[in-house]
Write a protein that holds these residues in place. Structure first.
Motif, PDB file in Angstrom:
ATOM      1  N   ALA A 195       0.835  -1.203   0.000  1.00  0.00           N
ATOM      2  CA  ALA A 195       0.000   0.000   0.000  1.00  0.00           C
ATOM      3  C   ALA A 195       0.868   1.250   0.000  1.00  0.00           C
ATOM      4  N   ARG A 196       1.925   1.221   0.799  1.00  0.00           N
ATOM      5  CA  ARG A 196       2.834   2.368   0.852  1.00  0.00           C
ATOM      6  C   ARG A 196       3.497   2.595  -0.500  1.00  0.00           C
ATOM      7  N   THR A 197       3.871   1.456  -1.144  1.00  0.00           N
ATOM      8  CA  THR A 197       4.516   1.557  -2.455  1.00  0.00           C
ATOM      9  C   THR A 197       3.595   2.254  -3.438  1.00  0.00           C
ATOM     10  N   PHE A 198       2.320   1.868  -3.412  1.00  0.00           N
ATOM     11  CA  PHE A 198       1.375   2.492  -4.335  1.00  0.00           C
ATOM     12  C   PHE A 198       1.232   3.980  -4.040  1.00  0.00           C
ATOM     13  N   ALA A 199       1.169   4.332  -2.768  1.00  0.00           N
ATOM     14  CA  ALA A 199       0.992   5.735  -2.415  1.00  0.00           C
ATOM     15  C   ALA A 199       2.195   6.561  -2.868  1.00  0.00           C
ATOM     16  N   VAL A 200       3.382   6.040  -2.640  1.00  0.00           N
ATOM     17  CA  VAL A 200       4.594   6.749  -3.063  1.00  0.00           C
ATOM     18  C   VAL A 200       4.630   6.866  -4.578  1.00  0.00           C
ATOM     19  N   ALA A 201       4.251   5.769  -5.255  1.00  0.00           N
ATOM     20  CA  ALA A 201       4.234   5.791  -6.721  1.00  0.00           C
ATOM     21  C   ALA A 201       3.287   6.865  -7.222  1.00  0.00           C
ATOM     22  N   ALA A 202       2.130   6.986  -6.582  1.00  0.00           N
ATOM     23  CA  ALA A 202       1.161   7.991  -7.009  1.00  0.00           C
ATOM     24  C   ALA A 202       1.791   9.380  -6.961  1.00  0.00           C
ATOM     25  N   MET A 203       2.453   9.677  -5.865  1.00  0.00           N
ATOM     26  CA  MET A 203       3.059  10.997  -5.723  1.00  0.00           C
ATOM     27  C   MET A 203       4.163  11.211  -6.749  1.00  0.00           C
ATOM     28  N   PHE A 204       4.985  10.162  -6.918  1.00  0.00           N
ATOM     29  CA  PHE A 204       6.104  10.285  -7.851  1.00  0.00           C
ATOM     30  C   PHE A 204       5.606  10.564  -9.267  1.00  0.00           C
ATOM     31  N   TRP A 205       4.643   9.742  -9.723  1.00  0.00           N
ATOM     32  CA  TRP A 205       4.210   9.911 -11.106  1.00  0.00           C
ATOM     33  C   TRP A 205       3.416  11.187 -11.304  1.00  0.00           C
ATOM     34  N   LEU A 206       2.721  11.640 -10.272  1.00  0.00           N
ATOM     35  CA  LEU A 206       2.068  12.941 -10.372  1.00  0.00           C
ATOM     36  C   LEU A 206       3.115  14.021 -10.603  1.00  0.00           C
ATOM     37  N   LEU A 207       4.214  13.913  -9.872  1.00  0.00           N
ATOM     38  CA  LEU A 207       5.287  14.894 -10.032  1.00  0.00           C
ATOM     39  C   LEU A 207       5.878  14.856 -11.438  1.00  0.00           C
ATOM     40  N   VAL A 208       6.053  13.637 -11.965  1.00  0.00           N
ATOM     41  CA  VAL A 208       6.585  13.509 -13.320  1.00  0.00           C
ATOM     42  C   VAL A 208       5.650  14.202 -14.309  1.00  0.00           C
ATOM     43  N   LEU A 209       4.352  13.910 -14.181  1.00  0.00           N
ATOM     44  CA  LEU A 209       3.385  14.516 -15.094  1.00  0.00           C
ATOM     45  C   LEU A 209       3.457  16.033 -15.014  1.00  0.00           C
ATOM     46  N   LEU A 210       3.431  16.559 -13.782  1.00  0.00           N
ATOM     47  CA  LEU A 210       3.361  18.010 -13.625  1.00  0.00           C
ATOM     48  C   LEU A 210       4.690  18.680 -13.995  1.00  0.00           C
ATOM     49  N   ALA A 211       5.803  18.077 -13.585  1.00  0.00           N
ATOM     50  CA  ALA A 211       7.100  18.711 -13.831  1.00  0.00           C
ATOM     51  C   ALA A 211       7.477  18.646 -15.309  1.00  0.00           C
ATOM     52  N   LEU A 212       7.462  17.435 -15.863  1.00  0.00           N
ATOM     53  CA  LEU A 212       7.844  17.300 -17.268  1.00  0.00           C
ATOM     54  C   LEU A 212       6.811  17.980 -18.169  1.00  0.00           C
ATOM     55  N   GLY A 213       5.560  17.965 -17.725  1.00  0.00           N
ATOM     56  CA  GLY A 213       4.525  18.642 -18.500  1.00  0.00           C
ATOM     57  C   GLY A 213       4.678  20.138 -18.479  1.00  0.00           C
ATOM     58  N   SER A 214       5.210  20.672 -17.378  1.00  0.00           N
ATOM     59  CA  SER A 214       5.411  22.113 -17.289  1.00  0.00           C
ATOM     60  C   SER A 214       6.670  22.568 -17.993  1.00  0.00           C
ATOM     61  N   ALA A 215       7.539  21.635 -18.346  1.00  0.00           N
ATOM     62  CA  ALA A 215       8.821  22.023 -18.948  1.00  0.00           C
ATOM     63  C   ALA A 215       8.612  22.831 -20.217  1.00  0.00           C
ATOM     64  N   ASP A 216       7.593  22.438 -20.997  1.00  0.00           N
ATOM     65  CA  ASP A 216       7.354  23.141 -22.253  1.00  0.00           C
ATOM     66  C   ASP A 216       6.889  24.574 -22.029  1.00  0.00           C
ATOM     67  N   PRO A 217       5.785  24.826 -21.307  1.00  0.00           N
ATOM     68  CA  PRO A 217       5.371  26.224 -21.162  1.00  0.00           C
ATOM     69  C   PRO A 217       6.400  27.086 -20.440  1.00  0.00           C
ATOM     70  N   LEU A 218       7.151  26.492 -19.529  1.00  0.00           N
ATOM     71  CA  LEU A 218       8.115  27.313 -18.799  1.00  0.00           C
ATOM     72  C   LEU A 218       9.282  27.746 -19.683  1.00  0.00           C
ATOM     73  N   THR A 219       9.542  26.985 -20.754  1.00  0.00           N
ATOM     74  CA  THR A 219      10.697  27.322 -21.587  1.00  0.00           C
ATOM     75  C   THR A 219      10.301  27.785 -22.980  1.00  0.00           C
ATOM     76  N   ARG A 220       9.004  27.843 -23.229  1.00  0.00           N
ATOM     77  CA  ARG A 220       8.576  28.212 -24.575  1.00  0.00           C
ATOM     78  C   ARG A 220       8.498  29.721 -24.715  1.00  0.00           C
ATOM     79  N   THR A 221       8.906  30.225 -25.861  1.00  0.00           N
ATOM     80  CA  THR A 221       8.698  31.655 -26.136  1.00  0.00           C
ATOM     81  C   THR A 221       7.341  31.786 -26.788  1.00  0.00           C
ATOM     82  N   ASP A 222       6.449  32.460 -26.117  1.00  0.00           N
ATOM     83  CA  ASP A 222       5.102  32.558 -26.653  1.00  0.00           C
ATOM     84  C   ASP A 222       4.858  33.959 -27.175  1.00  0.00           C
ATOM     85  N   TYR A 223       4.271  34.036 -28.328  1.00  0.00           N
ATOM     86  CA  TYR A 223       3.961  35.344 -28.903  1.00  0.00           C
ATOM     87  C   TYR A 223       2.473  35.564 -28.696  1.00  0.00           C
ATOM     88  N   ARG A 224       2.155  36.334 -27.676  1.00  0.00           N
ATOM     89  CA  ARG A 224       0.763  36.474 -27.266  1.00  0.00           C
ATOM     90  C   ARG A 224      -0.022  37.311 -28.271  1.00  0.00           C
TER      91      ARG A 224
END
Lengths: 108, 543, 215
Positions: free
Chosen positions: A72-101
């Motif tokens: 159960a602990r493994t699953f809980a830790v995995a949930a947090m880890f993969w959430l972080l991967v989704l949010l961090a790697l997913g944010s990499a693009d907007p944080l580094t993209r030059t956007d022409y508004r």
């Protein structure tokens, strides 16, 4: 003998749960108060930090993630880890993209 | 007295004879029967997806497009993609071979949650019905990738309905993956440590991790598309400051692991076939099993390689490119391990082995071409061309479908209690190999020359290669019909199979063919690792 | 039979099965984390590209309702877990009382959220697809995006609460039929995990909706 065998464990457990509940309310209040801090716009998301502690308190205190089986602990830790991967790697693009508004158009 | 090779004194009857009513099948919680239910379903979906592909290839035999309508063509390749991805490739090996074999390989009597297993089949059927309705009642023209704003704003197809169908089937995937993970952790027989499990179990475990982590993201993504389309509340709408690329990030966060969901079980099947038909233990067991885990983990870090020309930041593109090179390493390790297993083994060229050998060659070609397109500069030229189409079909069809057929033949005696006709099977495997290469190799060249994908017409100079490809498709279609015919034939007239026709190792071969409902009369105790074949000098080929 | 223990044929002991069921629920909750995680990525993108408008939208939320609901859910998690403590010693009566109180708190949450708050939001022209959306001008797009996130996330959370309420009713009914005891109460624990998770989702949504934008 004086003490009935079953009453104490329940009372002790209820007292433990009550303390967690109280801690959650205190943390909630701290989070509420933190939102009044004059943080710049880009740092406002830090307000969520007391909330993260509240999540941990519920997971450990109410959901007993530490007391249960390892899996159960493994699953809980995995949930947090993969959430972080989704949010961090997913944010990499907007944080580094030059956007022409373009100016906001009125919605149709 | 039935002509059977089951030893006297063993249990009478099997899971197949344990109830003949429709109710006993439709309300079964026996993982073996559920596997059969799934097998019937995915066979139907395979032929529907194949029909769409046939029409696509038919259209492409003349440069102006034989079907005449771009709209119709768009709906056909969307149907092909949607059905093949979600209703064949992702489920195929896990829900048929996985459901059937996992408890057997674990030495268990069923999965952890048998009723959830049955529920997953019903979800699959419901999702399939809704999706097929959407596709046949007019269809969807967005491609299986549903990019915004076409899917959310401009498409005139049944996007919401298709999204709902896929959404429902996603829960079926999650249920299956959850069941497999918990079962592998909790239901291993005494003595069956992780390192004594067959590679197939490690592969299905890795697959299941992908199923449970990635599919929920697909679910929320499809929900957002449907909500934007229905209520005009869109996070992807650029007019109000939304980001269409957000859709692609969310979609590919699922869909890249999804392609590994499709291939990992294939790796597992091949890893079982090769040792058996080389009469040799697998080479580098720990490398292979940890490679499966590594593939599962790293597959989550590479999705941006589908978006190199979409407008993402260059820095994130470079990061995703590097990570994509990284994910190829464990796959390559597996290929070397399979070759190492065959080296100095005693090779038997039965049909399952032919499929496995085909897998190794075709998957390697597909995988290597993946490295080419993982390079940013090369991808700028090759993306959205037939090079990509050929790349993923080499892996999915040349690889995964071969593995599926290989596994189906390998375990057919165990599942049905019958042997398939060997010469027909070998012929089908060869025809499939020839038809496949004729279909898809020209597409590498077409893509390199610049022919775009998803276009219903093309420049005249590409016609010869297109006609070759379509001709190959007809051969391929014939090759798929052959097993349908002779496998069905074998159910009634095939030679009855012994418990272990291939003299293979593994717990599933220690129980009769077909197994009794409870799988094992007594709980097995495992005392040695998998693939404990005798040394090659003393190898005993099957009779 | 109150002390009946459950062991299906593929398990080696009742505790083997009970622990497996709990592990299974944790794995399901992991999938839910990824589900809501995708929505949080939407929040990140929408706010990143439209910070001013997004926060302008956030300031229109009803802070007191959101905060009261936070208190209700935290308390409901506490009460339900207390119910688990009681059934651990076989006290079915207290379990039913705790579940019923949890149910009431959950219903109160839903009443406040959908009966009051959403009603006020619609009346206040805050539905993002409406032509007369309250905030116009350069902040209009971002504000609409905020309310898209708000309505979708609270709807999904509310849906999960509804399912949770159904599960609570199921537990209460089974408890009334004396199906739980000190030896067997796995469904109670499993539902408790789910309920606490729905609480956790609100703990995450609350600052994202009510606090970050107010500055």
């Amino acid at each position: 003998m004086a003490h009935p065998p079953t009453a104490n464990p329940v009372a002790a457990e209820l007292w433990r749960l009550f303390r967690i509940w109280a801690a959650l309310l205190v943390l909630g209040g701290a989070e509420f108060a933190a939102s009044y801090l004059p943080l710049p716009r880009s740092l406002r998301p830090l307000v969520i930090l007391p909330g993260a502690l509240m999540v941990a308190a519920v997971a450990v205190g109410f959901m007993e993630v530490k007391r249960g089986i390892v899996l159960a602990r493994t699953f809980a830790v995995a949930a947090m880890f993969w959430l972080l991967v989704l949010l961090a790697l997913g944010s990499a693009d907007p944080l580094t993209r030059t956007d022409y508004r373009v100016p906001n158009a009125q919605v149709r | 007295m039935p002509r059977t090779l089951v030893k006297a004194g063993e249990v009478e009857g099997s899971y197949l004879t344990d109830g003949f009513t429709l109710r006993s099948w439709l309300l079964t919680t026996d993982h073996k029967r559920i596997a059969i239910l799934y097998l019937a379903s995915i066979t139907v979906f395979f032929f529907i997806g194949g029909l769409a592909a046939a029409l696509v290839r038919l259209n492409l035999i003349v440069p102006q497009g034989l079907l005449g309508s771009a709209e119709a063509y768009n709906r056909l390749f969307t149907m092909h993609g949607v059905v093949m991805v979600w209703f064949f490739l992702v489920p195929a090996v896990p829900v048929t071979l996985g459901n059937f074999l996992i408890p057997l390989m674990l030495g268990a009597r069923d999965l952890a949650f048998p009723r959830l297993n049955l529920f997953s089949w019903y979800l699959f059927m419901l999702g399939g019905a809704v999706t097929l309705y959407a596709l046949f009642a007019g269809g969807v023209d967005t491609g299986w990738t549903f990019y915004t704003p076409l899917s959310t704003m401009y498409s005139k197809g049944h996007v919401v309905l298709a999204a709902v169908g896929i959404f429902i089937s996603g829960f079926s995937s999650i249920a299956t993956g959850l069941n497999f993970i918990v079962s592998i952790h909790r239901l291993r027989a005494p003595g069956l440590t992780w390192y004594r499990m067959p590679v197939f179990l490690w592969s299905l475990y890795s697959l299941s991790v992908l199923l449970v982590l990635a599919t929920p993201v697909l679910a929320i993504t499809l929900l957002l598309v449907a909500l934007e389309r229905l209520f005009h509340i869109g996070v992807f709408d650029p007019a109000i400051g939304g980001d269409p690329l957000l859709f692609q990030h969310l979609f590919w966060f699922y869909s890249h692991p999804a392609v590994y969901m499709m291939i990992l079980p294939g790796f597992g099947v091949v890893s079982e076939i090769i040792p058996t038909f080389s009469r040799k233990r697998i080479f580098g067991y720990k490398f292979i099993v940890w490679a499966s885990v590594a593939i599962a983990v790293i597959s989550f870090f590479v999705w941006g390689h589908h978006m190199f020309v979409a407008g993402t930041s260059l820095y994130s593109a470079v990061l995703f490119s590097i990570l994509s090179y990284l994910v190829a390493v464990p796959s390559a390790i597996k290929v070397f391990n399979w070759l190492g297993t065959m080296h100095k083994g005693y090779i038997i060229f039965d049909a399952p082995m032919l499929y496995a050998l085909g897998f190794i060659g075709l998957f390697t070609i597909g995988g290597l071409t993946g490295l080419w397109v993982a390079a940013l500069a090369a991808d700028v030229h090759l993306t959205q061309t037939y090079f990509i189409v050929a790349h993923f079909h080499y892996i999915m069809v040349g690889g995964m479908v071969s593995a599926f057929f290989g596994g189906l033949h390998f375990w057919w005696p165990k599942i049905t209690g019958r042997m398939y006709p060997e010469m027909w099977a070998r012929m089908a495997a060869l025809v499939m190999f020839i038809g496949f290469n004729l279909t898809f190799f020209p597409q590498f060249i077409l893509g390199y020359l610049g022919m775009p994908r998803r276009y219903f017409s093309y420049a005249p100079e590409f016609q010869v290669l297109n006609v070759l490809s379509s001709a190959g498709a007809t051969i391929l279609a014939a090759a798929y019909l052959l097993p349908l015919a002779y496998l069905l034939w074998s159910l009634f007239y095939g030679e009855r199979a012994p418990a272990n026709p291939w003299k293979a190792t593994g717990l599933e071969w220690q129980t009769p063919s077909p197994p009794p409902t409870v799988n094992f009369i007594e709980t097995p105790h495992v005392t040695q690792g998998p693939y404990h074949y005798p040394p090659p000098e003393r190898a005993q080929p099957h009779g | 039979m109150a002390s009946a223990v459950h062991q299906d044929f593929q398990y080696s002991s009742p505790s083997h099965q009970a622990e497996t069921a709990i592990a299974g629920m944790w794995l399901f909750l992991t999938t839910e984390v990824l589900f809501f995680g995708g929505l949080i990525l939407c929040w990140i993108y929408a706010r990143h590209w439209n910070q001013a408008g997004f926060d302008a939208g956030a300031r229109e939320t009803k802070l007191w309702i959101g905060t009261l609901n936070l208190g209700l859910l935290i308390s409901s998690s506490f009460i339900y877990t207390a119910g688990i403590a009681f059934i651990r010693v076989g006290n079915t009566r207290r379990l039913i009382q705790c579940c019923s109180l949890t149910l009431l708190l959950g219903l109160a949450f839903l009443g406040l959220k959908f009966g009051l708050e959403w009603h006020d939001d619609f009346a206040g022209h805050l539905f993002p697809a409406s032509a007369d959306f309250k905030i116009a001008g350069p902040e209009g797009g971002g504000a609409r995006l905020f309310f898209i996130f708000y309505f979708i996330s609270t709807a999904l959370h509310g849906l999960h609460m509804l399912i949770g309420i159904g599960l609570l009713i199921w537990i209460i009914r089974r408890a009334r039929r004396e199906e739980f005891s000190a030896l067997y109460h796995t469904p109670v624990q499993v539902v408790g995990l789910y309920w606490s998770f729905v609480d956790i989702v609100w703990l995450t949504l609350y600052p994202l909706i009510y606090l970050v934008g107010r500055g």
